[in-house]
Write a protein that holds these residues in place. Structure first.
Motif, PDB file in Angstrom:
ATOM      1  N   PHE A   1       0.824  -1.219   0.000  1.00  0.00           N
ATOM      2  CA  PHE A   1       0.000   0.000   0.000  1.00  0.00           C
ATOM      3  C   PHE A   1       0.852   1.260   0.000  1.00  0.00           C
ATOM      4  O   PHE A   1       0.483   2.271  -0.600  1.00  0.00           O
ATOM      5  CB  PHE A   1      -0.949  -0.001   1.204  1.00  0.00           C
ATOM      6  CG  PHE A   1      -2.051  -1.014   1.102  1.00  0.00           C
ATOM      7  CD1 PHE A   1      -2.698  -1.244  -0.108  1.00  0.00           C
ATOM      8  CD2 PHE A   1      -2.453  -1.757   2.211  1.00  0.00           C
ATOM      9  CE1 PHE A   1      -3.723  -2.183  -0.210  1.00  0.00           C
ATOM     10  CE2 PHE A   1      -3.474  -2.699   2.114  1.00  0.00           C
ATOM     11  CZ  PHE A   1      -4.109  -2.910   0.900  1.00  0.00           C
ATOM     12  N   LYS A   2       1.998   1.201   0.664  1.00  0.00           N
ATOM     13  CA  LYS A   2       2.872   2.385   0.698  1.00  0.00           C
ATOM     14  C   LYS A   2       3.422   2.708  -0.684  1.00  0.00           C
ATOM     15  O   LYS A   2       3.421   3.868  -1.110  1.00  0.00           O
ATOM     16  CB  LYS A   2       4.022   2.179   1.685  1.00  0.00           C
ATOM     17  CG  LYS A   2       4.913   3.426   1.795  1.00  0.00           C
ATOM     18  CD  LYS A   2       5.867   3.350   2.937  1.00  0.00           C
ATOM     19  CE  LYS A   2       6.706   4.616   3.032  1.00  0.00           C
ATOM     20  NZ  LYS A   2       5.914   5.821   3.306  1.00  0.00           N
ATOM     21  N   VAL A   3       3.889   1.688  -1.421  1.00  0.00           N
ATOM     22  CA  VAL A   3       4.454   1.965  -2.752  1.00  0.00           C
ATOM     23  C   VAL A   3       3.363   2.398  -3.734  1.00  0.00           C
ATOM     24  O   VAL A   3       3.614   3.229  -4.615  1.00  0.00           O
ATOM     25  CB  VAL A   3       5.241   0.752  -3.312  1.00  0.00           C
ATOM     26  CG1 VAL A   3       6.406   0.402  -2.412  1.00  0.00           C
ATOM     27  CG2 VAL A   3       4.354  -0.457  -3.537  1.00  0.00           C
ATOM     28  N   LEU A   4       2.161   1.838  -3.575  1.00  0.00           N
ATOM     29  CA  LEU A   4       1.067   2.258  -4.448  1.00  0.00           C
ATOM     30  C   LEU A   4       0.686   3.710  -4.188  1.00  0.00           C
ATOM     31  O   LEU A   4       0.414   4.477  -5.123  1.00  0.00           O
ATOM     32  CB  LEU A   4      -0.149   1.351  -4.259  1.00  0.00           C
ATOM     33  CG  LEU A   4      -0.042  -0.060  -4.848  1.00  0.00           C
ATOM     34  CD1 LEU A   4      -1.255  -0.888  -4.446  1.00  0.00           C
ATOM     35  CD2 LEU A   4       0.087  -0.014  -6.362  1.00  0.00           C
TER      36      LEU A   4
ATOM     37  N   PRO B   1      12.953   9.809  -9.555  1.00  0.00           N
ATOM     38  CA  PRO B   1      13.265  10.530  -8.312  1.00  0.00           C
ATOM     39  C   PRO B   1      12.276  10.235  -7.189  1.00  0.00           C
ATOM     40  O   PRO B   1      12.660  10.150  -6.020  1.00  0.00           O
ATOM     41  CB  PRO B   1      13.189  12.007  -8.734  1.00  0.00           C
ATOM     42  CG  PRO B   1      13.448  11.999 -10.194  1.00  0.00           C
ATOM     43  CD  PRO B   1      12.822  10.740 -10.681  1.00  0.00           C
ATOM     44  N   VAL B   2      11.008  10.060  -7.530  1.00  0.00           N
ATOM     45  CA  VAL B   2       9.993   9.721  -6.521  1.00  0.00           C
ATOM     46  C   VAL B   2      10.326   8.366  -5.910  1.00  0.00           C
ATOM     47  O   VAL B   2      10.275   8.192  -4.678  1.00  0.00           O
ATOM     48  CB  VAL B   2       8.586   9.692  -7.161  1.00  0.00           C
ATOM     49  CG1 VAL B   2       7.544   9.209  -6.155  1.00  0.00           C
ATOM     50  CG2 VAL B   2       8.206  11.060  -7.698  1.00  0.00           C
ATOM     51  N   ASN B   3      10.678   7.396  -6.751  1.00  0.00           N
ATOM     52  CA  ASN B   3      11.007   6.060  -6.263  1.00  0.00           C
ATOM     53  C   ASN B   3      12.295   6.050  -5.443  1.00  0.00           C
ATOM     54  O   ASN B   3      12.408   5.332  -4.446  1.00  0.00           O
ATOM     55  CB  ASN B   3      11.138   5.094  -7.440  1.00  0.00           C
ATOM     56  CG  ASN B   3       9.787   4.679  -7.998  1.00  0.00           C
ATOM     57  OD1 ASN B   3       8.754   4.962  -7.406  1.00  0.00           O
ATOM     58  ND2 ASN B   3       9.779   4.014  -9.145  1.00  0.00           N
ATOM     59  N   MET B   4      13.279   6.849  -5.863  1.00  0.00           N
ATOM     60  CA  MET B   4      14.550   6.916  -5.121  1.00  0.00           C
ATOM     61  C   MET B   4      14.306   7.492  -3.723  1.00  0.00           C
ATOM     62  O   MET B   4      14.846   6.981  -2.729  1.00  0.00           O
ATOM     63  CB  MET B   4      15.544   7.790  -5.888  1.00  0.00           C
ATOM     64  CG  MET B   4      15.896   7.286  -7.279  1.00  0.00           C
ATOM     65  SD  MET B   4      17.189   6.052  -7.287  1.00  0.00           S
ATOM     66  CE  MET B   4      18.619   7.088  -7.402  1.00  0.00           C
ATOM     67  N   LYS B   5      13.498   8.530  -3.654  1.00  0.00           N
ATOM     68  CA  LYS B   5      13.184   9.133  -2.357  1.00  0.00           C
ATOM     69  C   LYS B   5      12.431   8.149  -1.476  1.00  0.00           C
ATOM     70  O   LYS B   5      12.670   8.060  -0.265  1.00  0.00           O
ATOM     71  CB  LYS B   5      12.356  10.402  -2.574  1.00  0.00           C
ATOM     72  CG  LYS B   5      12.041  11.142  -1.282  1.00  0.00           C
ATOM     73  CD  LYS B   5      11.215  12.393  -1.552  1.00  0.00           C
ATOM     74  CE  LYS B   5      10.869  13.116  -0.250  1.00  0.00           C
ATOM     75  NZ  LYS B   5      10.013  14.311  -0.505  1.00  0.00           N
ATOM     76  N   LEU B   6      11.523   7.382  -2.079  1.00  0.00           N
ATOM     77  CA  LEU B   6      10.752   6.387  -1.336  1.00  0.00           C
ATOM     78  C   LEU B   6      11.671   5.293  -0.796  1.00  0.00           C
ATOM     79  O   LEU B   6      11.522   4.856   0.354  1.00  0.00           O
ATOM     80  CB  LEU B   6       9.668   5.784  -2.232  1.00  0.00           C
ATOM     81  CG  LEU B   6       8.766   4.709  -1.627  1.00  0.00           C
ATOM     82  CD1 LEU B   6       8.135   5.194  -0.331  1.00  0.00           C
ATOM     83  CD2 LEU B   6       7.687   4.307  -2.629  1.00  0.00           C
TER      84      LEU B   6
ATOM     85  N   SER C   1       5.908   1.183 -12.264  1.00  0.00           N
ATOM     86  CA  SER C   1       6.791   1.996 -11.431  1.00  0.00           C
ATOM     87  C   SER C   1       6.729   1.607  -9.958  1.00  0.00           C
ATOM     88  O   SER C   1       7.765   1.521  -9.289  1.00  0.00           O
ATOM     89  CB  SER C   1       6.449   3.480 -11.611  1.00  0.00           C
ATOM     90  OG  SER C   1       7.458   4.295 -11.060  1.00  0.00           O
ATOM     91  N   SER C   2       5.537   1.372  -9.441  1.00  0.00           N
ATOM     92  CA  SER C   2       5.418   0.997  -8.026  1.00  0.00           C
ATOM     93  C   SER C   2       6.075  -0.357  -7.756  1.00  0.00           C
ATOM     94  O   SER C   2       6.632  -0.586  -6.674  1.00  0.00           O
ATOM     95  CB  SER C   2       3.953   0.974  -7.596  1.00  0.00           C
ATOM     96  OG  SER C   2       3.218   0.023  -8.337  1.00  0.00           O
TER      97      SER C   2
END
Length: 410
Positions: free
Chosen positions: A246-249, A267-272, A384-385
């Protein structure tokens, strides 16, 4: 004005995007002609994402490999395995669902002038030539396989460079990441333009005609995101997978849904990944790589639209051919970003397994373009997620093998 701008930026990106969608809907329904200038925001937003994403992938991967210290262990082998398993299972789910809920199409035109590959050999040949493409051409044409290859090669060549050179690379990576973040912050305006343009150009009627097809596609992708991927994660970590799912979604999938670009979502995924406390040596490579080859959503699109064509023509499908379609969809999806036209243009290749004429298959590609506003958004969100999900899974699985307590952050 400055205070208003600051307050606007303090609102979460997701809420700002929702405001953009509502604004686009209102303008399209109330003043469709008087506000025709609104669509330019969507074009500028997409253009900016397309412009900066290839450069981002090049510098991120090149820097990550150049600073990687020999002997430092990463989970890349496990992550690549997860990428392959996820994409293959996505194709299998799409094939199974298409048999359970067969869809027939009202064929259309709209894909004239496109040249699909004629066979799997041509797809593989295209992939190989994309890998060794001229680096400048790769950047200009957004050939991510070529960009990835050059980034890896240059990164390895720079491993023995002095620290100052590596620091410069790091500064460039940070700067380009910041530029992408600026562009993504403009998403509400861009999405307002995209929503406005989609409704004014095609209206809701086009989507309603292919409503069942859209439901099958979205249903498959939701099933993979909420059932298949969590099962894969559970098998690896033996813990409740849903907190991380749920967090990655929420943090990755929603942004990717609206930007419709796995590369721009890096960049969103790297920050996550950083928030999840993952190993930077691993995710600095796995996230850009996943944006190129981890394409479960594309596998779903290829399989569902191919079997919709088959059902429309009344062609009988045996088990072996259906199994072969699963493999072809998965392999083709992994290389979709390196083939002009993306996943839709690989549909004629999959249709050729059933002897479907090319002119009919290209009409199905036209159908794909009509529903693309929904199909492509969901496809990108799933792709992506999953990059973050499988990167985290590999690290948690490693901790479990080492006897550490696995803490799945949510």
């Amino acid at each position: 004005m400055k205070n208003l701008f600051v307050k606007w930026n303090q609102i979460s990106l997701v809420k700002r995007i929702v405001i953009g969608i509502i604004a686009g809907l209102i303008l399209a329904l109330i003043v469709p002609t008087a506000a025709s200038w609104v669509s330019i925001f969507g074009s500028l937003f997409v253009g900016a994402l397309k412009a900066v994403a290839p450069v981002l992938v090049l510098f991120l991967v090149m820097h990550a490999i150049s600073v990687h210290k020999s002997g430092t262990k990463t989970n890349m082998k496990a992550i690549l395995g997860l990428y392959a398993i996820g994409t293959l299972l996505a194709g299998a789910v799409a094939v199974a669902v298409s048999f359970m809920f067969p869809v027939t199409l009202t064929l259309t035109t709209g894909a004239e002038g496109l040249s699909p590959p004629e066979g799997i050999v041509e797809v593989l040949e295209t992939l190989l030539f994309n890998i060794v493409a001229n680096p400048v051409n790769a950047l200009l044409n957004a050939n991510y396989l070529g960009i990835l290859m050059w980034a890896v090669v240059l990164g390895l060549a720079l491993k023995n460079a002095n620290q100052n050179t590596k620091d410069v690379l790091g500064s460039f990576s940070d700067a380009i990441t910041k530029v992408v973040q600026w562009v993504i912050n403009l998403a509400p305006l861009g999405i307002m333009g995209l929503v406005f343009d989609a409704i004014v150009t095609t209206g809701f009627s086009a989507l309603l005609v292919y409503g069942k097809l859209v439901l099958i596609l979205v249903g498959c992708m939701l099933f993979i995101a909420l059932v298949v991927n969590p099962l894969i994660v559970y098998v690896y970590i033996r813990r409740n997978p849903y907190p991380i799912v749920f967090k990655v979604l929420k943090d990755s999938g929603i942004t990717a849904f609206f930007t419709r670009s796995s590369a721009a979502n890096i960049p969103v995924n790297m920050k996550l990944c950083e928030e999840l406390g993952l190993d930077e040596d691993t995710y600095a490579v796995s996230i850009p790589l996943g944006a190129t080859i981890n394409m479960a959503g594309a596998a779903v699109t290829i399989a569902v639209l191919t079997l919709a064509t088959v059902h429309t023509l009344g062609i009988e499908v045996d088990f072996v051919t259906a199994l072969l379609l699963t493999v072809v969809a998965a392999v083709s999806a992994a290389g979709a970003s390196g083939v002009a036209g993306g996943s839709l243009l690989l549909i004629p290749l999959a249709c050729s397994l059933f002897g479907v004429p090319n002119d009919i298959a290209m009409q199905v590609v036209g159908v794909g373009f009509i529903i693309g506003v929904v199909q492509d958004s969901c496809e990108t969100a799933l792709n992506s997620s999953s990059d973050v999900l499988f990167t985290a899974t590999a690290e948690y699985a490693k901790e479990r093998k080492e006897g550490k307590v696995v803490t799945v952050k949510s």
